[in-house]
Design an enzyme around this catalytic site. Structure first.
Site, PDB file in Angstrom:
ATOM      1  N   GLU A 183     144.611  -1.048 -40.318  1.00  0.00           N
ATOM      2  CA  GLU A 183     144.462  -2.507 -40.302  1.00  0.00           C
ATOM      3  C   GLU A 183     144.715  -3.032 -38.894  1.00  0.00           C
ATOM      4  OE1 GLU A 183     146.799  -4.629 -43.251  1.00  0.00           O
ATOM      5  OE2 GLU A 183     145.826  -6.518 -42.713  1.00  0.00           O
ATOM      6  N   ASN A 241     140.046  -8.741 -50.283  1.00  0.00           N
ATOM      7  CA  ASN A 241     141.340  -8.048 -50.372  1.00  0.00           C
ATOM      8  C   ASN A 241     142.401  -9.028 -50.866  1.00  0.00           C
ATOM      9  OD1 ASN A 241     143.565  -6.029 -49.461  1.00  0.00           O
ATOM     10  ND2 ASN A 241     144.090  -7.908 -48.357  1.00  0.00           N
ATOM     11  N   GLU A 242     143.185  -8.614 -51.791  1.00  0.00           N
ATOM     12  CA  GLU A 242     144.299  -9.428 -52.299  1.00  0.00           C
ATOM     13  C   GLU A 242     143.878 -10.888 -52.446  1.00  0.00           C
ATOM     14  OE1 GLU A 242     148.076  -8.615 -50.360  1.00  0.00           O
ATOM     15  OE2 GLU A 242     148.023  -6.545 -51.064  1.00  0.00           O
ATOM     16  N   TYR A 284     153.775  -1.504 -53.297  1.00  0.00           N
ATOM     17  CA  TYR A 284     154.648  -0.989 -52.243  1.00  0.00           C
ATOM     18  C   TYR A 284     156.028  -0.697 -52.798  1.00  0.00           C
ATOM     19  CZ  TYR A 284     151.253  -2.261 -48.640  1.00  0.00           C
ATOM     20  OH  TYR A 284     150.133  -2.328 -47.844  1.00  0.00           O
ATOM     21  N   GLU A 336     146.506   0.463 -51.265  1.00  0.00           N
ATOM     22  CA  GLU A 336     147.690   0.168 -50.436  1.00  0.00           C
ATOM     23  C   GLU A 336     148.910   0.630 -51.213  1.00  0.00           C
ATOM     24  OE1 GLU A 336     148.076  -3.673 -48.535  1.00  0.00           O
ATOM     25  OE2 GLU A 336     145.899  -3.835 -48.321  1.00  0.00           O
ATOM     26  N   GLN A 364     150.420   2.146 -43.397  1.00  0.00           N
ATOM     27  CA  GLN A 364     149.106   2.305 -42.769  1.00  0.00           C
ATOM     28  C   GLN A 364     149.160   3.573 -41.928  1.00  0.00           C
ATOM     29  OE1 GLN A 364     150.476  -0.873 -42.879  1.00  0.00           O
ATOM     30  NE2 GLN A 364     148.874  -2.291 -43.455  1.00  0.00           N
TER      31      GLN A 364
HETATM   32  O1  AHR Z   1     149.968  -3.731 -45.485  1.00  0.00           O
HETATM   33  C1  AHR Z   1     150.361  -4.997 -45.123  1.00  0.00           C
HETATM   34  C2  AHR Z   1     149.733  -6.058 -46.010  1.00  0.00           C
HETATM   35  O2  AHR Z   1     150.167  -5.879 -47.319  1.00  0.00           O
HETATM   36  C3  AHR Z   1     148.245  -6.017 -46.136  1.00  0.00           C
HETATM   37  O3  AHR Z   1     147.589  -6.650 -45.085  1.00  0.00           O
HETATM   38  C4  AHR Z   1     148.015  -6.769 -47.411  1.00  0.00           C
HETATM   39  O4  AHR Z   1     146.837  -6.391 -48.067  1.00  0.00           O
HETATM   40  C5  AHR Z   1     149.268  -6.468 -48.209  1.00  0.00           C
HETATM   41  O5  AHR Z   1     149.844  -7.617 -48.715  1.00  0.00           O
END
Ligand code: AHR
Length: 501
Positions: free
Chosen positions: A25, A172-173, A248, A304, A353
C-alpha cells in the site's frame, strides 16, 4: 501423549497458492524506500525496484501482490500515476501521514514489480471517490489488446502489450474509509461498477473481488450477498469471484493495540487468543455465504490480516511501522494453518503489509534490510502452496494460557504435494515443550526429508538492522522416526515444519 492423526488418503481440497499472498500500500515506507527506490538510487535496483527486497520475496515465492491499498485505493486516481514522472500530479496522502505522494510509482511500476517477483497481480480499484468510467478505463488501459483510447494511451507510455490483471478489487473497506456505505448501498454500487470491469482477455479473465466485512460484521456479509445475488442469473454467482474479509490481531482490541516488542505473558496469550478468532470468523462468514452460494463458487479473500500494534516509538504515527518478534511468527503460523484448513472457501489472503508496515516480512532502513520472523514462517510454509490439504486431527485439545486467555497447545495443518507431506506445527505455550505422536493411515515406511524450527532464545527476540539473524529457521532434530510414524517434541513458543516422504 497427544496424537496427530494424518489420513493421507483423505484429500480435502487444494490450498490455493494465493493464500500466501501479500499486500502493498502507499502507506509509510512500504512502496517508497521499501519496494521502490527509483532507478537513480545508490541502493542496488532493477528499474527502480530494490534488488535485495525482490530477491527475498522471490525466495518465499510470493504468489500474488495486492496494490495500491487499502484506504489509499479509494482516493487513488490512476491517471495521476502514468506518463513522464516529472509531469505526474502530486497529491496528499490524507490517510497515511498527510505526506505528499508524487505518484512516481504507478501502474507501470506495479506491473514491473510483479514481473520481477513472478507473481500474480491484484489491483484494487477506487469505488469510494472514483467514477465508473475511471475504473472502467483503468481496466481497459491495463488489459485491452487492440485499438482503443486507453490502449493507445498505454502504448504511448511505452507498454505495447497489455498486462494481465489476475484480481481486481471493486473498492476497499467501503463500510469505512472507502465511503462509509451501508451493505445494501455498496452491494448495488458493486453491481454497477463491476459491470464495466470488462473482460478483454478470454484466456485469463479477471477475478472480481467484492468488498467484504470488517471482522465480525456478519450484517455486512449478509447484506452484500443478498443484494448481489438478488436477480443475478445463477451462472453469474452474485457477479463476484471473491468476497474480501479484513481482520487484524491486536494485543487487546482496536483501542489497546499494545506494543509490538514489549509484552508480558498475559499479552502473549491474549494476542494468540485474538488470532484464533480467525477460525470463528471464517466459519461464520462461510455459513452466510453458503446460503447464497452453497457450491462455494465465490471464494473468501482475506486480503488484510496480521498484527497491528502501536508504532515503533519515535516513528511517524501515520506510517504504521512496527517491529516483529517470535509472537508475530506464531500469529502467522496459526493464521496460515487456519487458512489451509478452510481452503474450500479461502482462495486468497494477503498479509498486511509486505515491507515496513504492520506485520511485514521485510524491514528496511536505508540500504539495510532484514527478514523478520514472519518471513521465516512464510518460507517454512511455502510448500503448502498448491498442495492438497490432508485430513488431520489432534487427539485432544489440551489448553494453555492465563486466566480467560486460554488457547490450544498446538496448531497444525498438513498437506501433500509431489509425494511429500508437509506438516506445520505451532506450540503456543510459553513454558512447555510438547510431545506429539504423529501417525499416518497408510501402512508405509515414512522418512523425514527435511525439518526446520523457528524459535528464539526469548519470545521477544526479533531481527534488527544491527543483528539481522537473531531469529532464523534452523534444522530441527527434535523427532524420532518409528518406521510408520514420528514422535515429535515441539519446543515451546515455536514454529516447526516437517517434510515427510
Ligand atoms: O492496513 C492499514 C489499513 O487497514 C488499510 O489501508 C485499510 O484497508 C485497513 O483499515
Amino acid at each position: 501423549m497427544t496424537k496427530l492423526v494424518i489420513n493421507e488418503t483423505k484429500k480435502l481440497g487444494t490450498i490455493a497458492p494465493e493464500i500466501y499472498g501479500h499486500f502493498s500500500e502507499h502507506l509509510g515506507r512500504c512502496i517508497y524506500e521499501g519496494l521502490y527506490v527509483g532507478d537513480d538510487s545508490n541502493i542496488p535496483n532493477e528499474n527502480g525496484m530494490r534488488k535485495d527486497v525482490v530477491e527475498a520475496l522471490r525466495e518465499i515465492q510470493v504468489p500474488v501482490l495486492r496494490w495500491p491499498g487499502g484506504c489509499f485505493a479509494d482516493e487513488y486516481h490512476w491517471k495521476d500515476g502514468i506518463g513522464e514522472k516529472s509531469g505526474r500530479k502530486k497529491m496528499v496522502n490524507t490517510h497515511w501521514g498527510g505526506v505528499t505522494e508524487d505518484n512516481s510509482f504507478g501502474t507501470h511500476e506495479f506491473m514491473e514489480l510483479c514481473r520481477q517477483l513472478g507473481c500474480k497481480t491484484y489491483v484494487n480499484g477506487n469505488l469510494g471517490s472514483g467514477t465508473v468510467q475511471e475504473m472502467s478505463e483503468w481496466v481497459e488501459y491495463m488489459t485491452f489488446d487492440g485499438i482503443s483510447p486507453m490502449a493507445e494511451l498505454r502504448k504511448s507510455n511505452g507498454q505495447e502489450k497489455p498486462w494481465r490483471v489476475d484480481y481486481f478489487g471493486v473498492g476497499n473497506e467501503n463500510w469505512g474509509c472507502g465511503g462509509n456505505m451501508t451493505p445494501g448501498f455498496y452491494g448495488n454500487e458493486y453491481r454497477r461498477y463491476q459491470t464495466y470491469v470488462r473482460q478483454y482477455n478470454d484466456k485469463a479473465p479477471i477475478q472480481k473481488v467484492a468488498c467484504g466485512a470488517n471482522g465480525d460484521d456478519y450484517h455486512w456479509t449478509e447484506g452484500v450477498m443478498k443484494t448481489c445475488f438478488d436477480h443475478a442469473p445463477e451462472h453469474l454467482h452474485g457477479h463476484m469471484d471473491l468476497l474480501s474479509l479484513h481482520y487484524y490481531t491486536h494485543t487487546e482490541c482496536w483501542e489497546v493495540k499494545g506494543s509490538a516488542t514489549e509484552f508480558d505473558d498475559k499479552a502473549w496469550y491474549r494476542t494468540l487468543y485474538n488470532t484464533l478468532y480467525m477460525e470463528e470468523l471464517l466459519a461464520r462468514h462461510t455459513a452466510i455465504m453458503d446460503q447464497y452460494d452453497p457450491e462455494k463458487k465465490v471464494g473468501l479473500s482475506v486480503d488484510e490480516w496480521g498484527t497491528w500494534f502501536n508504532v515503533e516509538p519515535g516513528t511517524n504515527p501515520g506510517f504504521l511501522y512496527q517491529q516483529n518478534t517470535m509472537r508475530d511468527a506464531l500469529v502467522a503460523g496459526i493464521n496460515l494453518n487456519i487458512f489451509n484448513k478452510h481452503c474450500d472457501r479461502v482462495r486468497l489472503a494477503c498479509i498486511a503489509q509486505v515491507v515496513n508496515v504492520l506485520q511485514s516480512v521485510i524491514l528496511t532502513e536505508g540500504e539495510k534490510m532484514v527478514k523478520t520472523p514472519t518471513w521465516h514462517v512464510f518460507n517454512m510454509y511455502r510448500h503448502h502452496q498448491g498442495a492438497k490439504l490432508l485430513q488431520s486431527a489432534l487427539s485432544d485439545e489440551e489448553m494453555t494460557g492465563i486466566g480467560e486467555w486460554k488457547v490450544p497447545r498446538v496448531s497444525e495443518s498438513v498437506s501433500e504435494r509431489d509425494g511429500i507431506i508437509t506438516i506445520t506445527l505451532n506450540n503456543l505455550s510459553l513454558s512447555e515443550d510438547k510431545e506429539l505422536a504423529v501417525s499416518f493411515s497408510e501402512n508405509k515406511t515414512r522418512k523425514v526429508e527435511k525439518a526446520l524450527v523457528l524459535k528464539g532464545s526469548d519470545v521477544h527476540d526479533m531481527n534488527t538492522f544491527e543483528a539481522p539473524d537473531t531469529v532464523k529457521a534452523e534444522s530441527f532434530t527434535g523427532y524420532r522416526e518409528d518406521g510408520k510414524g514420528l514422535i515429535v517434541t515441539i519446543p515451546k513458543a515455536s514454529v516447526v515444519t516437517i517434510r515427510v516422504k
